[in-house]
Design a protein around this motif. Sequence first.
Motif, PDB file in Angstrom:
ATOM      1  N   HIS A 176      -3.062   2.311   4.743  1.00 25.29           N
ATOM      2  CA  HIS A 176      -3.674   3.420   4.034  1.00 25.29           C
ATOM      3  C   HIS A 176      -3.362   4.606   4.599  1.00 25.29           C
ATOM      4  O   HIS A 176      -3.880   4.716   5.932  1.00 25.29           O
ATOM      5  CB  HIS A 176      -5.207   3.300   3.654  1.00 25.29           C
TER       6      HIS A 176
ATOM      7  N   ASN B 164      -8.411   2.245   9.914  1.00 19.50           N
ATOM      8  CA  ASN B 164      -9.045   1.057   9.823  1.00 19.50           C
ATOM      9  C   ASN B 164      -8.125  -0.208   9.940  1.00 19.50           C
ATOM     10  O   ASN B 164      -8.491  -1.217   9.301  1.00 19.50           O
ATOM     11  CB  ASN B 164      -9.542   1.173   8.247  1.00 19.50           C
TER      12      ASN B 164
ATOM     13  N   THR C 101      -5.201  -0.623   8.499  1.00 16.03           N
ATOM     14  CA  THR C 101      -4.583  -0.865   7.263  1.00 16.03           C
ATOM     15  C   THR C 101      -3.324  -0.020   7.307  1.00 16.03           C
ATOM     16  O   THR C 101      -3.297   0.984   7.962  1.00 16.03           O
ATOM     17  CB  THR C 101      -5.451  -0.879   5.991  1.00 16.03           C
TER      18      THR C 101
ATOM     19  N   SER D 176      -3.376   4.145  12.615  1.00 17.62           N
ATOM     20  CA  SER D 176      -4.252   3.689  11.391  1.00 17.62           C
ATOM     21  C   SER D 176      -5.737   3.879  11.980  1.00 17.62           C
ATOM     22  O   SER D 176      -6.230   3.088  13.023  1.00 17.62           O
ATOM     23  CB  SER D 176      -3.929   2.470  10.905  1.00 17.62           C
TER      24      SER D 176
ATOM     25  N   LEU E 158       0.535   1.210  11.967  1.00 12.39           N
ATOM     26  CA  LEU E 158      -0.510   0.291  11.797  1.00 12.39           C
ATOM     27  C   LEU E 158      -1.124   0.041  13.452  1.00 12.39           C
ATOM     28  O   LEU E 158      -2.477  -0.240  13.244  1.00 12.39           O
ATOM     29  CB  LEU E 158       0.219  -1.058  11.475  1.00 12.39           C
TER      30      LEU E 158
ATOM     31  N   ILE F  79       0.767  -1.273   0.013  1.00 14.42           N
ATOM     32  CA  ILE F  79      -0.218   0.127  -0.303  1.00 14.42           C
ATOM     33  C   ILE F  79       0.696   1.329   0.103  1.00 14.42           C
ATOM     34  O   ILE F  79       0.401   2.095  -0.642  1.00 14.42           O
ATOM     35  CB  ILE F  79      -0.996  -0.070   1.323  1.00 14.42           C
TER      36      ILE F  79
END
Length: 985
Positions: free
Chosen positions: A836, A832, A834, A830, A826, A376
Amino acid sequence: NTAPEETGMRVNKKYSCLPAEEKGIHIINIRAIEDIGYDQHESTLLNSLSKNPDADCKYGLYFRDGKRKVDYILVYHYKKSSAGRTLVRRVHHNDSGARSAKQDQPLPGKGVQLEMGESEPHVDYHEDDKRFRREEYEGNLVEAGLELERDEDTKIHGIGFVKIHAPWNVLCREAEFLKLKMPTKKMYQINQTHGLLKKINSVIQKITEPIQPKVAEHKPQTVKRLSYPFSREKQHLFDLSDRDSFFDSKTRSTIVRKGEGRKKETTLLNKRRKCGKYGITSLLANGVYSAAYPLHDGDYEGENVEPNDRKLLCEEWASYGVFYKYQPIDLVRKYFGEKIGLYFAWLGVYTQMLIPASIVGIIVFLYGCATVDENIPSMEMCDQRNNITMCPLCDRTCSYWKMSSACATARASHLFDNPATVFFSVFMALWAATFMEHWKRKQMRLNYRWDLTGFEEEEDHPRAEYEAKVLEKSLRKEHKHKEKHRYFPEETANKWRQRVKTVMAGVKLTDKEKLTWKDRFPAYLTNFVGIIFMVGLTFAIVFGVIIYRISTAAALAISSTPSGRSSVRVTVTATAVIINLVVIIILDEVYGCIARWLTQIEVPKTDKNFEERLIFKAFLLKFVNAYTPIFYVAFFKGRFVGRPGDYVYIFHSFRMEECAPGGCLMELCIQLSIIMLGKQLIQNNLFEIGIPKMKKFIRYMKLKRRRSLDHEEHMKKKQRYEVDYNLEPFAGLTPEYMEMIIQFGFVTLFVASFPLAPLFALLNNIIEIRLDAKKFVTELRRPVAVRAKDIGIWYNILRGIGKLAVIINAFVISFTSDFIPRLVYLYMYSENGTMHGFVNHTLSSFNVSDFQAGTAPNDPMDLGYEVQICRYKDYREPPWSENKYDISKDFWAVLAARLAFVIVFQNLVMFMSDFVDWIIPDIPKDISQQIHKEKVLMVEVFMREEQGKLQMLETWKDKDKKKGENCNNHSPRLSRSLKVHGVTW
C-alpha cells in the motif's frame, strides 16, 4: 531406343582426329546415327523387340539396359539449330593431339538428330566451348571408372541429361578412400537394462507406441552389426550377401560426388588429372552444366507406386496428419544423409524440450491472471478515489489526465510482471543449459547408431575462386620480374587471361602460393565498413520508427474525442510494431544476400571456411535486425525523457517517449509477441510454402511454352531425372538453422517479459517440422548426402545465446520491470509491510507554474478543475524542496538494489548452469560401454583372423615338412633299387 554397350561406346573413326596442320575453325556436320554408334536398321530392330523401354529402366532410375542404377545426374543446356539441328564443332590446331580416344567417343544414349547436307549454321563459339568442356570432363569420368549414358530426347527441349553409374569396383575403391564404415558379418548384443529400469522402459514403450512412426528403422534394436572402415583387402569381413544393397542410394551418390582421391585433394566428380582441367563445382559455376543432383527413389504419390523410402517418408514423416508422432530420424539419415538427419534430430530435441518450458510458462501466466485482482499497485492505480492527476504526455496539445485511465494497462502488466517471472527467468536459464547437455548426449547416441564415433572431417580442397586469386597473384609476381615496361605485349596479356580463365575452370594449384592478410585487406575493410553500415542502417530505421511513434502520438492527441485520446498509446504501439515487423522481414532477405556477397569477396580457402564465415555474418546482421527494436523498448525507452519543465527533445520539436504508468514491460511484451509471431507466420511458414510453389509454377509455365505439339510426346511419362529437374534445388541448411536460432533467442533472451514465448515456439515448431519435411521430400531435389558428427558452428551460437540470455533477463527484471522497486519499497519504506502506497512512492510532483514557455497545455481545465500540482513517474525532489526536481536518494537506493540484483542473479544462474553442465556427462554411460565393446570385438575379430593366418601357415609348413621327409625316405630305396639293376645315373 537401346543399343548394346560395346556398340554404343564405339569410336567414330571418321571424326576421331583432324590433321595437325589444319588451323582455325572447322564446322563438321555429324549424323546422330553415326555419333550414337549403331545403324538405323539396328535401331528399328530394337524398337520392335522392346515394347516399353522406359518401363524397363523404371522411368529413369536405371540405365536403358535395366540393370545399372543411376547414381547421379548431370544436366546441361544445348541449342538446336533451326536448319536441320546441326551440331557445331570448333577445333583448334593444337587440339587434335591432346584429346584421347575416350574423349572422342560419343556417350551411349539418345542424342540429337543431325542431318547431312543442311546449310551451315551460325557458329556459337561460347556454346561450342561448353560442349568441348563437357566432352573432356565426361571423358575423364570414364577414365575414373564411371559409366555414363546421355539422354537428349526428353520432354524438356533444350535440356540434356548425363546419367552416371558407379560400378562395384569404383564404389569399393572410393569407399576405402573415404573410410566409410560399413557393416561386417560380426553381430553383437546391445546391452539391455535390467530390473526396475527394464520394466519402466517397457511401460514407456507401450504408452508411446501410438506415437511411434511405423518404419523398420525406428524399432528398438537388440543386436547391431559391427562396423569397420571399408577395405578391399578385407572384403571377406563384410556382409556382401547382397551387393546391390550393400551401398544404398545415399551412399552411392555420396561416393560419386564426394569420394576423395588418394591425395585427398579432389573429389570423384571434381577429378582434375593431367588430362582434365575442370571440376564439377567450377563447371556448374561457369554454366557448362546447369545442375547436378542424385535422384529421388521414386514417386511418393499416385496409383501403383512401388514401395520406396521416399513414399514411406512422405506417409510417416512429411504429413501434417502425423504431427503427434516421433520423427523417423534413422530413415531420414538413410535417405538424406547425416548432416540433414542431425538438423531434424536437433529440431526434434529442441521441440521436445519446449514442452516443459511451455507448461511452466503457462503456469506463470495463469498465476498472473489469478493474482491480478490481489495486486495492490494495480488496484491503487485503478482506484478513482485516489484522484491522481498526471502531467501531460506532450506539449501544448496534450492535457492533464487521471492515472485511473491507465487501469487496463496496469492490470495487463501484472500478467507478465509478477514475482513468478523471476522464477521463470531462472528456470529458462537452467532449461537452456539442460537443453544443450541433452542435445550433446543425443548427438553421441546418434553418432554411435550411425557409426560416426571415429569419424573426423578431412580438410576440404581449395575452392575454385581461391585458386584463381592465388594464380592471379603469382602471375602478377611473374610479370613484375619479367616485364620492365609498363604495358606487356598483347600476346602475353592473352596468355595471362587464358591462364586465369583456365584456373577458374578448376586447375589444381601448388601450395607454394597462398593469400595473406595483405591480399585480403581490401576485402576485410569492405566487410568491416559494410557490416558497420548495415548495423547503422538498422539503427537508423529504428530511430525513424521512434520519430513516427512520437509524431503520431502528438497528432492523435489533438483529437477532440475522448476515445481517440484514450487509445493513443495502443494505436501507436501496434502500428509501430507492424512497421518494425515489415522492415525486419525485408531486411532479413537483403542482409542474407549482402552477407553472401561480403563472404565471396573475402575469398575463403575451403567450403567449410566459406560456410562458417557466411553463417557468422548473416547471424550478426539478422540478430541486430530482429532484436534492435526490442532492445530499444527494453532498455532505452523512457530512460532519457527528462522531467516536466526540462524535457529532452529530438530536432527541438519532439519529446522523447515515456513508458506507461505500469512500466515498459507490457509494451515490451507486445513488441516481442508481434515480431515473434509475425516473423514465424509470414517469413517462416508462408514464405516457405508460397515461394517454392510459386517458383515451381513459373518453371511449369515456362516448360509448357516449350513443349512440342506432338500429342504422343506430350502423353509420354516423364523420366525420373526430368521430374526431379523441375524441383527446387537444395540451397543448404543455413536458412533452416537461422530461423530456429533467431526463435531460440526470442524464447530465451526476453522470456521474462513474455512467458508464453515457449508455447508459441512449440506450436510453430510442430508445424515447422512437417513443413520442412514436406519441402525436403516433395519440393526439393534430393541433396547430396554429407557426413557430419555434429551441428557445427550452430552449437557455439546456441551456447552464446544461452549465456547472453542470463545477462539480458537479469537487466530486464532489474531495470525494465518494477520488481526491484517493489522489493525496495516493501523492505525499506513500507510502514505496514505491505505494498500500500507503492504507486504514490514512485511518483514525483511538479508545479505547473514551472512549465517552460509554450509547453503548458492549451486547455488546462480539461479535467474540469484547475491543476496546480501534477505527478510524473520518477524519483525526484518535490517542488517545495530546497533542491527541487533533483534526483532523490530513493533513486540511488533503487539503482543500487538493481545493480546488486544483476550481479547476484547473473553469477548465481551462471553457476547453476555450469553445475548442470558439469553434473550431466556428455556421453551416456551405456553408449561409452557400447563403444568400448565395439573396440574389443574388433580387436578379437582381427586376432582371430591373424590366428587363422598363422594356423594356415603352420599347416602349409607341416605339409612341406612331410613332403620333404617323404622325399628323404624314398630316395635311399630308389638308390638301392637303381644299384640292384646296375644302372648308374
